[in-house]
Design a protein around this motif. Structure first.
Motif, mmCIF file in Angstrom:
data_model
loop_
_atom_site.group_PDB
_atom_site.id
_atom_site.type_symbol
_atom_site.label_atom_id
_atom_site.label_comp_id
_atom_site.label_asym_id
_atom_site.label_seq_id
_atom_site.Cartn_x
_atom_site.Cartn_y
_atom_site.Cartn_z
ATOM 1 N N HIS A 191 40.858 40.769 45.638
ATOM 2 C CA HIS A 191 40.289 39.502 45.143
ATOM 3 C C HIS A 191 41.384 38.557 44.653
ATOM 4 O O HIS A 191 41.405 37.367 45.014
ATOM 5 N N ASN A 192 42.300 39.080 43.853
ATOM 6 C CA ASN A 192 43.345 38.233 43.259
ATOM 7 C C ASN A 192 44.293 37.644 44.292
ATOM 8 O O ASN A 192 44.876 36.580 44.065
ATOM 9 N N ARG A 193 44.472 38.321 45.423
ATOM 10 C CA ARG A 193 45.371 37.825 46.459
ATOM 11 C C ARG A 193 44.638 36.985 47.500
ATOM 12 O O ARG A 193 45.274 36.505 48.450
ATOM 13 N N SER A 194 43.326 36.816 47.333
ATOM 14 C CA SER A 194 42.552 36.059 48.312
ATOM 15 C C SER A 194 42.391 34.611 47.877
ATOM 16 O O SER A 194 42.755 34.229 46.763
ATOM 17 N N LYS A 195 41.805 33.803 48.742
ATOM 18 C CA LYS A 195 41.561 32.400 48.412
ATOM 19 C C LYS A 195 40.394 32.231 47.443
ATOM 20 O O LYS A 195 40.077 31.115 47.039
ATOM 21 N N LEU A 196 39.766 33.352 47.061
ATOM 22 C CA LEU A 196 38.676 33.317 46.081
ATOM 23 C C LEU A 196 39.163 33.683 44.679
ATOM 24 O O LEU A 196 38.355 33.890 43.780
ATOM 25 N N SER A 197 40.470 33.760 44.498
ATOM 26 C CA SER A 197 41.019 34.280 43.247
ATOM 27 C C SER A 197 40.635 33.461 42.019
ATOM 28 O O SER A 197 40.651 33.979 40.897
ATOM 29 N N ASP A 198 40.291 32.181 42.223
ATOM 30 C CA ASP A 198 39.893 31.352 41.086
ATOM 31 C C ASP A 198 38.398 31.439 40.799
ATOM 32 O O ASP A 198 37.891 30.784 39.893
ATOM 33 N N LYS A 199 37.689 32.270 41.583
ATOM 34 C CA LYS A 199 36.248 32.476 41.399
ATOM 35 C C LYS A 199 36.016 33.817 40.693
ATOM 36 O O LYS A 199 36.918 34.636 40.555
ATOM 37 N N PRO A 200 34.772 34.092 40.264
ATOM 38 C CA PRO A 200 34.495 35.333 39.518
ATOM 39 C C PRO A 200 34.702 36.601 40.351
ATOM 40 O O PRO A 200 34.558 36.588 41.576
ATOM 41 N N PHE A 201 35.037 37.669 39.643
ATOM 42 C CA PHE A 201 35.047 39.022 40.207
ATOM 43 C C PHE A 201 34.070 39.831 39.364
ATOM 44 O O PHE A 201 34.278 40.004 38.163
ATOM 45 N N ILE A 202 33.012 40.323 39.965
ATOM 46 C CA ILE A 202 31.975 41.050 39.235
ATOM 47 C C ILE A 202 31.837 42.444 39.844
ATOM 48 O O ILE A 202 31.675 42.586 41.061
ATOM 49 N N ALA A 203 31.903 43.460 38.998
ATOM 50 C CA ALA A 203 31.838 44.851 39.455
ATOM 51 C C ALA A 203 30.566 45.528 38.973
ATOM 52 O O ALA A 203 30.136 45.334 37.834
ATOM 53 N N ILE A 204 29.970 46.336 39.837
ATOM 54 C CA ILE A 204 28.797 47.143 39.497
ATOM 55 C C ILE A 204 29.018 48.546 40.032
ATOM 56 O O ILE A 204 29.434 48.726 41.182
ATOM 57 N N ASN A 205 28.738 49.550 39.203
ATOM 58 C CA ASN A 205 28.795 50.943 39.638
ATOM 59 C C ASN A 205 27.407 51.339 40.120
ATOM 60 O O ASN A 205 26.475 51.477 39.328
ATOM 61 N N SER A 206 27.260 51.515 41.418
ATOM 62 C CA SER A 206 25.949 51.789 42.007
ATOM 63 C C SER A 206 25.361 53.111 41.538
ATOM 64 O O SER A 206 24.139 53.289 41.544
ATOM 65 N N ILE A 237 24.420 38.825 42.174
ATOM 66 C CA ILE A 237 24.614 38.097 43.430
ATOM 67 C C ILE A 237 24.605 36.595 43.182
ATOM 68 O O ILE A 237 25.335 35.840 43.826
ATOM 69 N N GLU A 238 23.800 36.178 42.216
ATOM 70 C CA GLU A 238 23.713 34.766 41.881
ATOM 71 C C GLU A 238 24.859 34.340 40.969
ATOM 72 O O GLU A 238 25.419 33.241 41.100
ATOM 73 N N LEU A 239 25.224 35.221 40.031
ATOM 74 C CA LEU A 239 26.262 34.878 39.058
ATOM 75 C C LEU A 239 27.665 34.829 39.657
ATOM 76 O O LEU A 239 28.539 34.161 39.131
ATOM 77 N N VAL A 240 27.878 35.535 40.752
ATOM 78 C CA VAL A 240 29.220 35.614 41.317
ATOM 79 C C VAL A 240 29.683 34.257 41.863
ATOM 80 O O VAL A 240 30.887 33.987 41.928
ATOM 81 N N LYS A 241 28.764 33.418 42.275
ATOM 82 C CA LYS A 241 29.045 32.007 42.598
ATOM 83 C C LYS A 241 30.293 31.791 43.461
ATOM 84 O O LYS A 241 31.260 31.156 43.052
ATOM 85 N N GLY A 242 30.263 32.349 44.636
ATOM 86 C CA GLY A 242 31.372 32.120 45.558
ATOM 87 C C GLY A 242 32.560 33.036 45.351
ATOM 88 O O GLY A 242 33.589 32.876 46.019
ATOM 89 N N GLY A 243 32.463 33.993 44.435
ATOM 90 C CA GLY A 243 33.553 34.917 44.166
ATOM 91 C C GLY A 243 33.391 36.239 44.891
ATOM 92 O O GLY A 243 32.867 36.284 46.010
ATOM 93 N N THR A 244 33.837 37.305 44.247
ATOM 94 C CA THR A 244 33.806 38.638 44.858
ATOM 95 C C THR A 244 32.871 39.553 44.092
ATOM 96 O O THR A 244 32.978 39.681 42.860
ATOM 97 N N LEU A 245 31.963 40.200 44.812
ATOM 98 C CA LEU A 245 31.079 41.219 44.234
ATOM 99 C C LEU A 245 31.597 42.577 44.662
ATOM 100 O O LEU A 245 31.739 42.844 45.860
ATOM 101 N N PHE A 246 31.894 43.419 43.682
ATOM 102 C CA PHE A 246 32.424 44.753 43.965
ATOM 103 C C PHE A 246 31.363 45.793 43.623
ATOM 104 O O PHE A 246 30.946 45.913 42.472
#
Length: 450
Positions: A191-206, A237-246
């Protein structure tokens, strides 16, 4: 006289005032001196002065007191060179002092006034060289440690190279590897090395949430969607707003949520629980698992079509036992990070400990190594040695030590074996081997002789 020499600090532990005055006279005024006549004063001055060199008279007035003070200095993790002196002509005490950590020794003889200045000069030059080598090695480690990822091994360097190659894409990434290898660390790095790095990163343990709560976390709900839903809740999914969902432990995703996630990936649209308005999904998905999704698909536990959606860019992190080259750098990184976070001095790390830890299997991978080192730091923050390891690790079969025991190797033979291992480890680079082992070239070549 250069500035560095004038700033070098020497602690002299000597209970005889006449000898104290003689030492000052023989060494001249080019150093900063502090004198101690007893153990208590020596400890206080040591902590205040943080000397570059310690000259320690073993007879304070008993040899045992001098040796105990030597043990104290060593236990503090100091890199100061320690020269022991004694009036006794018993070499056994001097040799014992060296075994406990003294760099050299001499006897109080008529030649002392000529020998001492040279010995001090050599010891301080060696210490300065060792410090410079540690600094260079630390700078090298910094190039091999990026955003908390240690990449000394070729396997990890290939992973970082792949992440650089995919910087401009937002295609799904599937990270596989055993528990504890650092899958979320790699996900954050992607995420940090991608063009989305200025967007949120949200993690969920399934695997950490029951099915109903997991669905709610992902998609959110409308007010009144179910009993207790008194307000609107936005899902990840809604809160990530163009970022990365992990999504970690994706292999544990329930079948019903697998189907819904597949639809989101295909159509980029979803509904909140209890909602009637279709919403747009905009995120990059990174998933991780310690399972074989191929096997889970064969068993019917995981949707094949979802697997292919997730496995666009696969990244496999090998277990720690398959990349032992990373372990020495990991040890330094973990210890230094912990010490910086807790504002304590970085302890001395025994090279034999590094060699021992590099040969263990680490079934819990980096997480187990980190927990082990933190436990050792809590119990003994001054130095880390093999004897400080938890019993369960000492009881593990270690090929190096087992070989030594089976073949009844002497300490000298074991030392030669370790030196040769280090020499091969650094690509037969003699300078690198000397830096690693903190020995000079002549000693290295003597140890490498068959």
């Amino acid at each position: 006289m250069n500035k560095r020499t004038r700033n070098q600090k020497i602690l002299i532990v000597e209970d005889n005032i006449v000898w104290q005055q003689s030492f000052r006279k023989w060494l001249g005024n080019q150093y900063i001196f502090e004198f101690a006549r007893n153990v208590e004063t020596a400890k206080k001055l040591f902590l205040r002065l943080l000397p570059d060199l310690i000259i320690l008279d073993l007879g304070l007035p008993k040899i045992e007191m001098g040796l105990e003070l030597l043990d104290y200095f060593v236990s503090q993790g100091t890199d100061a060179k320690i020269i022991v002196i004694t009036s006794s002509q018993d070499h056994q005490h001097a040799l014992e002092a060296q075994q406990r950590g003294a760099s050299s020794y001499f006897f109080k003889t008529e030649n002392i006034k000529d020998e001492l200045p040279l010995m001090v000069k050599r010891a301080l030059q060696m210490q300065a060289l060792e410090r410079e080598n540690r600094l260079l090695r630390r700078k090298l480690d910094e190039r091999l440690v990026f955003e908390g990822i240690v990449a000394v091994s070729q396997q990890m360097q290939r992973i970082l190279h792949l992440i650089e190659q995919i910087r401009d894409t937002t295609e799904p990434v599937l990270i596989t590897g055993e528990s504890g290898v650092g899958k979320e660390v790699i996900a954050r790095h992607v995420h940090n090395r991608s063009k989305l790095s200025d967007k949120p990163f949200i993690a969920i343990n399934s695997a950490a949430l029951p099915e109903t709560l997991l669905e709610n976390e992902l998609f959110g709900h409308e007010k009144g969607a179910f009993t207790g839903a008194q307000t609107l809740k936005l899902g990840k999914i809604e809160l990530v707003k163009g970022g990365t969902l992990f999504l970690d432990e994706i292999g544990d995703l329930p079948p019903s949520i697998q189907a819904k996630l597949l639809r989101v990936l295909q159509e980029k649209r979803f509904y909140r629980l209890g909602g009637t308005k279709e919403l747009t999904a905009d995120f990059r998905l990174i998933t991780a698992t310690n399972r074989s999704l191929v096997e889970e698909v064969k068993k019917g536990n995981f949707r094949e079509d979802l697997f292919y959606r997730l496995n666009v860019i696969p990244i496999h992190i090998p277990p720690l036992r398959e990349r032992p080259d990373d372990i020495p750098a990991l040890i330094n990184y973990i210890v230094e990070s912990y010490c910086a976070e807790n504002k304590i001095a970085v302890p001395r790390i025994d090279p034999m400990l590094v060699a021992y830890l590099s040969r263990l299997e680490w079934k819990g991978n980096v997480r187990q190594l980190k927990n082990t080192l933190i436990r050792m730091l809590v119990l003994n923050p001054r130095q880390l040695t093999v004897k400080d390891l938890p019993d369960e690790l000492l009881e593990q079969e270690n090929p190096i030590l087992q070989n030594a025991l089976n073949n009844k190797l002497t300490l000298e033979e074991m030392t030669r074996l370790y030196v040769k291992m280090v020499y091969e480890h650094v690509g037969r680079n003699k300078k690198a081997a000397c830096d690693f082992l903190k020995i000079n070239y002549r000693t290295l070549m003597n140890r490498l002789k068959d």
